[in-house]
Design a protein around this motif. Structure first.
Motif, PDB file in Angstrom:
ATOM      1  N   VAL A 117      29.082 -45.658 107.748  1.00 18.70           N
ATOM      2  CA  VAL A 117      28.119 -47.004 107.381  1.00 18.70           C
ATOM      3  C   VAL A 117      27.922 -47.548 108.612  1.00 18.70           C
ATOM      4  O   VAL A 117      26.561 -47.891 108.707  1.00 18.70           O
ATOM      5  CB  VAL A 117      28.952 -47.642 106.528  1.00 18.70           C
ATOM      6  N   LEU A 118      28.650 -47.897 109.570  1.00 12.25           N
ATOM      7  CA  LEU A 118      28.200 -48.717 110.893  1.00 12.25           C
ATOM      8  C   LEU A 118      27.253 -47.800 111.807  1.00 12.25           C
ATOM      9  O   LEU A 118      26.511 -48.264 112.411  1.00 12.25           O
ATOM     10  CB  LEU A 118      29.506 -48.752 111.676  1.00 12.25           C
ATOM     11  N   LEU A 126      35.439 -41.801  94.504  1.00 10.84           N
ATOM     12  CA  LEU A 126      35.119 -40.855  95.497  1.00 10.84           C
ATOM     13  C   LEU A 126      36.003 -39.885  95.491  1.00 10.84           C
ATOM     14  O   LEU A 126      36.938 -39.926  96.157  1.00 10.84           O
ATOM     15  CB  LEU A 126      34.869 -41.744  96.886  1.00 10.84           C
ATOM     16  N   MET A 127      35.707 -38.647  94.729  1.00 12.94           N
ATOM     17  CA  MET A 127      36.637 -37.686  94.682  1.00 12.94           C
ATOM     18  C   MET A 127      35.867 -36.574  93.759  1.00 12.94           C
ATOM     19  O   MET A 127      34.776 -36.662  93.307  1.00 12.94           O
ATOM     20  CB  MET A 127      37.862 -38.068  93.757  1.00 12.94           C
ATOM     21  N   SER A 128      36.448 -35.171  93.762  1.00 12.18           N
ATOM     22  CA  SER A 128      35.976 -34.129  93.158  1.00 12.18           C
ATOM     23  C   SER A 128      36.285 -34.449  91.864  1.00 12.18           C
ATOM     24  O   SER A 128      37.092 -35.063  91.396  1.00 12.18           O
ATOM     25  CB  SER A 128      36.610 -32.698  93.591  1.00 12.18           C
ATOM     26  N   ALA A 179      31.378 -38.824  93.063  1.00 11.98           N
ATOM     27  CA  ALA A 179      30.784 -38.130  94.109  1.00 11.98           C
ATOM     28  C   ALA A 179      31.943 -37.777  95.286  1.00 11.98           C
ATOM     29  O   ALA A 179      32.811 -38.497  95.204  1.00 11.98           O
ATOM     30  CB  ALA A 179      29.728 -39.061  94.924  1.00 11.98           C
ATOM     31  N   THR A 180      31.513 -36.864  96.339  1.00 10.53           N
ATOM     32  CA  THR A 180      32.378 -36.965  97.141  1.00 10.53           C
ATOM     33  C   THR A 180      31.662 -37.065  98.548  1.00 10.53           C
ATOM     34  O   THR A 180      30.693 -36.954  98.785  1.00 10.53           O
ATOM     35  CB  THR A 180      32.879 -35.349  97.246  1.00 10.53           C
ATOM     36  N   PHE A 198      27.699 -36.329  99.764  1.00 16.09           N
ATOM     37  CA  PHE A 198      26.743 -37.390 100.393  1.00 16.09           C
ATOM     38  C   PHE A 198      27.298 -38.040 101.532  1.00 16.09           C
ATOM     39  O   PHE A 198      28.719 -38.048 101.469  1.00 16.09           O
ATOM     40  CB  PHE A 198      25.914 -38.113  99.439  1.00 16.09           C
ATOM     41  N   SER A 199      26.612 -38.559 102.352  1.00 15.69           N
ATOM     42  CA  SER A 199      27.144 -39.340 103.604  1.00 15.69           C
ATOM     43  C   SER A 199      27.432 -40.935 102.841  1.00 15.69           C
ATOM     44  O   SER A 199      26.964 -41.182 101.863  1.00 15.69           O
ATOM     45  CB  SER A 199      26.214 -39.678 104.624  1.00 15.69           C
TER      46      SER A 199
END
Length: 746
Positions: A65-66, A167-169, A191-192, A312-313
């Motif tokens: 993010v930064l 945030l996991m599979s 999402a991962t 994704f980022s």
């Protein structure tokens, strides 16, 4: 921040000033939460390991993010400054405000940050605001705990429900929800995180251990490494809370590291990772390593890697909702308080409901306390796995001016004693508490299935549910005069519950005759139209299957014993006439009268006869003393609490119930399902079940009448009454569920 302390008692003021049990922190947070301050879209709040360590996933997310969003600022909760300085560059540190958990800056950040990410639990007082993007990775706890649900995991249940983004599979989510007894009771997004890991070209190995691992000593570690032919250097990763234990192993201490942000440099030197829990191996940071699961016999086997999708980022995930896969809740949510899962008919009824509900249309969500005794723990395990069980952890969020009204509502005077303003305060407390427990889920039906605990009655009464029900499993007016150990058990509790009947759509009795009694005696608390009848359901196949289940029965010296939890419990001998009584040993069940009637009957019979009493309760010792005084020790068997009472009932000649008052006794339905002759006192609850068809089973509620019926039944060899009758158990069950569905859908 300004907190109103003018309404506090001297004791509460002292507690507030000392911040006892975080009273001040909770009040300050709740004040901020209720102010509805504007959220700041340029702030990301991040916390890891409850602010004590920095996990790999949180550090990676913050760094991304930064790097990509120059306008973003990060508020990071940590007390581990050494880790902070090592994890982030100087430029990154300049854009991060470090705060300590529970500080004022921390509270402001929780309330005002548009974006929040956590890897485990939030503070007990945290409630996600509408519009906040709350992300949870569950990395700090999932996979480490493997036996019973830990206190930390029960707290983390609430944290998952406060989160809307996971945030996991998909495979991790499935295993996580199974572990935590959760289901998709709200919309979740999945999402991962895309991370950059280098290719490994080294000869190091990683040994990643769950909490309470079998490899918990230097000798065991040495033996495992040797027998597994791991010849190169080994880094041992453990949960941060167990770091000191493993670092004390002289031979391995310097190779022990916490599973936090620092693992990346070790991963980049490794070729393989071994773990005693497959979920730990499923961490995405290990994607480029060979992976091996450590089996129970401490041998190794290759781990099957789950497929990862939707990567994704961090910046893409924060600002593009369409990058997340949606897992919607398409069912109606029914929340239930079931009374603490004690050994009683309320618990049996609620467990039965969990097996009869239509899960294609409904989620059934039990909410309850988080600590149980041994019996309640066993009962919880009987719930259908398709149901959701949420444990209440932490303390209620209060504004200071709300404490007295909420306390007074639960005191002897109750809700009706409050001023108009204080009624609003009290209602807000319980509305907020339900949101603290479940997050912002849609609630279609709220049910107080117990009807005895004013705290939980208030939770349901003041909820925003479309339909609200409160159950009456007994003659509640009679319960007011119930005496246990010389004291009125419910007289100072039930009136507060009755005062809240007005907030429910229906006050539900489980027997038609019980309904008539409750509607008559409690007419001042609700209008006649609110009083409804819904019969309890039963699990027919379970009753019949268990009645004939001899897998745990052993034959010793001519007698059969049921073995439960390594305890041998003698079963009724089919050659001896046997009566069975099943129920809690309390004054309303009146086993004292039963034993006296049995004693009188035995004196008149020239044949062996036995009485089995199954259950436990506050009168158990006095009943055993009564049996001893009457010299009935060889004739009356106290079997205690039994997991499978149906095998006792099936082997008995008759079932006997001598209660003084009942709602709808489940044991009568179970006896009917097994086609057993019945002796039951002629009270409203028993008559509701047996009705006209089985009215011959009813006897006058007196010792003399019961004794006479025992003698007559014992002397009758044909049991003609039962042979002429049949009970359509499945038809009854369909009828009871139709009543239930009609009530929650109308």
């Amino acid at each position: 921040m300004k907190t109103n302390i003018s309404k506090l008692t001297d004791k509460q003021l002292a507690q507030y000033n000392k911040n006892e049990k975080k009273m001040r922190t909770i009040a300050d947070y709740t004040t901020l939460y209720e102010k509805k301050l504007p959220m700041k879209e340029d702030i990301l709040f991040a916390e890891s390991y409850s602010g004590n360590f920095l996990s790999h996933s949180i550090v990676q997310f913050v760094k991304q993010v930064l790097n990509k969003k120059k306008e973003m600022h990060v508020v990071l909760s940590t007390s581990n400054m050494k880790s902070f300085y090592q994890a982030f560059s100087i430029d990154e540190q300049k854009r991060i405000l470090v705060v300590k958990r529970d500080s004022n800056k921390y509270l402001f950040a929780l309330v005002q940050a548009k974006f929040i990410i956590n890897d485990g639990d939030f503070p007990d007082y945290f409630i996600a605001r509408h519009g906040q993007i709350v992300i949870n990775t569950a990395e700090s706890f999932f996979g480490f705990y493997t036996d019973k649900l830990s206190a930390y995991e029960k707290r983390s249940q609430r944290a998952i429900l406060q989160s809307n983004y996971l945030l996991m599979s998909e495979s991790v989510k499935k295993q996580l929800f199974t572990r935590l007894r959760l289901h998709d009771i709200k919309d979740f997004y999945l999402a991962t995180l895309k991370t950059n890991t280098q290719d490994q070209k080294s000869d190091w190995n990683i040994l990643f251990l769950k909490k309470d691992s079998k490899l918990d000593s230097a000798n065991k570690l040495k033996k495992f490494i040797s027998e597994s032919n791991i010849t190169n250097k080994v880094i041992i990763l453990v949960h941060p809370s167990e770091l000191s234990k493993y670092q004390n192993f002289s031979e391995f201490g310097r190779y022990v590291k916490p599973f936090d942000y620092s693992i990346e440099k070790y991963i980049n030197k490794a070729q393989a990772v071994y773990s005693d829990n497959e979920f730990l191996l499923d961490k995405p940071v290990f994607d480029s390593l060979d992976r091996y699961i450590i089996l129970e016999n401490l041998k190794t086997d290759s781990f099957s890697v789950s497929e990862r999708k939707n990567e994704f980022s961090a910046d893409q995930l924060l600002f593009n909702k369409d990058k997340w896969l949606k897992y919607p809740n398409k069912k109606k949510n029914i929340i239930i308080y079931a009374g603490g899962f004690q050994n009683n008919g309320v618990t049996t009824s609620s467990i039965n409901l969990s097996f009869n509900i239509d899960y294609s249309k409904y989620n059934i969500i039990y909410i309850d306390k988080w600590k149980y005794d041994e019996d309640s723990e066993k009962n919880v395990l009987k719930l259908n796995d398709s149901s959701t069980l949420i444990f209440r952890t932490g303390a209620t969020d209060y504004l200071m001016e709300e404490r007295q009204p909420a306390g007074q509502l639960q005191s002897v005077k109750g809700f009706d004693s409050l001023s108009k303003k204080n009624k609003v305060y009290a209602q807000n407390v319980f509305k907020r508490e339900l949101t603290r427990l479940l997050g912002c889920i849609d609630i279609d039906v709220a049910i107080d299935f117990s009807g005895y605990v004013v705290f939980w009655t208030s939770i349901m009464a003041f909820s925003n549910a479309r339909v609200k029900l409160i159950y009456q499993h007994n003659d509640m007016f009679a319960e007011l005069s119930k005496v246990v150990n010389g004291k009125l058990k419910h007289a100072d509790k039930l009136p507060q519950v009755f005062q809240l009947y007005k907030f429910f759509d229906s006050v539900v009795s489980v027997g038609q005759k019980t309904l008539e009694l409750n509607a008559e005696h409690l007419s001042e608390y609700a209008n006649r139209k609110q009083y409804k009848y819904v019969a309890n359901s039963i699990v027919v196949d379970d009753i019949r299957n268990k009645a004939n289940d001899y897998s745990n029965v052993v034959h010793i010296n001519g007698s059969d014993y049921l073995v439960e939890d390594n305890v041998f419990k003698i079963l009724p001998d089919k050659k001896t006439f046997t009566l069975v009584n099943i129920g809690r040993m309390g004054p309303e069940k009146d086993q004292k009268k039963l034993i006296s009637a049995f004693y009188e009957a035995k004196k008149k019979l020239d044949m062996p006869i036995k009485l089995f009493i199954l259950g436990s309760g506050e009168l158990e010792e006095s009943l055993k003393k009564q049996v001893s005084n009457m010299k009935l020790e060889s004739d009356v068997v106290f079997s205690g609490q039994v997991n499978n009472p149906y095998i006792f009932l099936n082997r008995a000649d008759a079932f006997i119930l001598t209660s003084n008052h009942e709602g709808q006794p489940m044991v009568l339905l179970e006896a009917l399902t097994l086609d057993k002759p019945i002796i039951a006192t002629d009270i409203a609850g028993n008559r509701s079940v047996l009705g006209e068809k089985y009215k011959d089973y009813l006897v006058n509620n007196s010792e003399k009448a019961i004794s006479k019926e025992i003698v007559e039944l014992c002397l009758s060899q044909n049991y003609e009454r039962t042979n002429r009758l049949s009970f359509d158990a499945k038809g009854y069950n369909e009828y009871s569920m139709d009543l239930f569905y009609k009530l929650i859908e109308d």
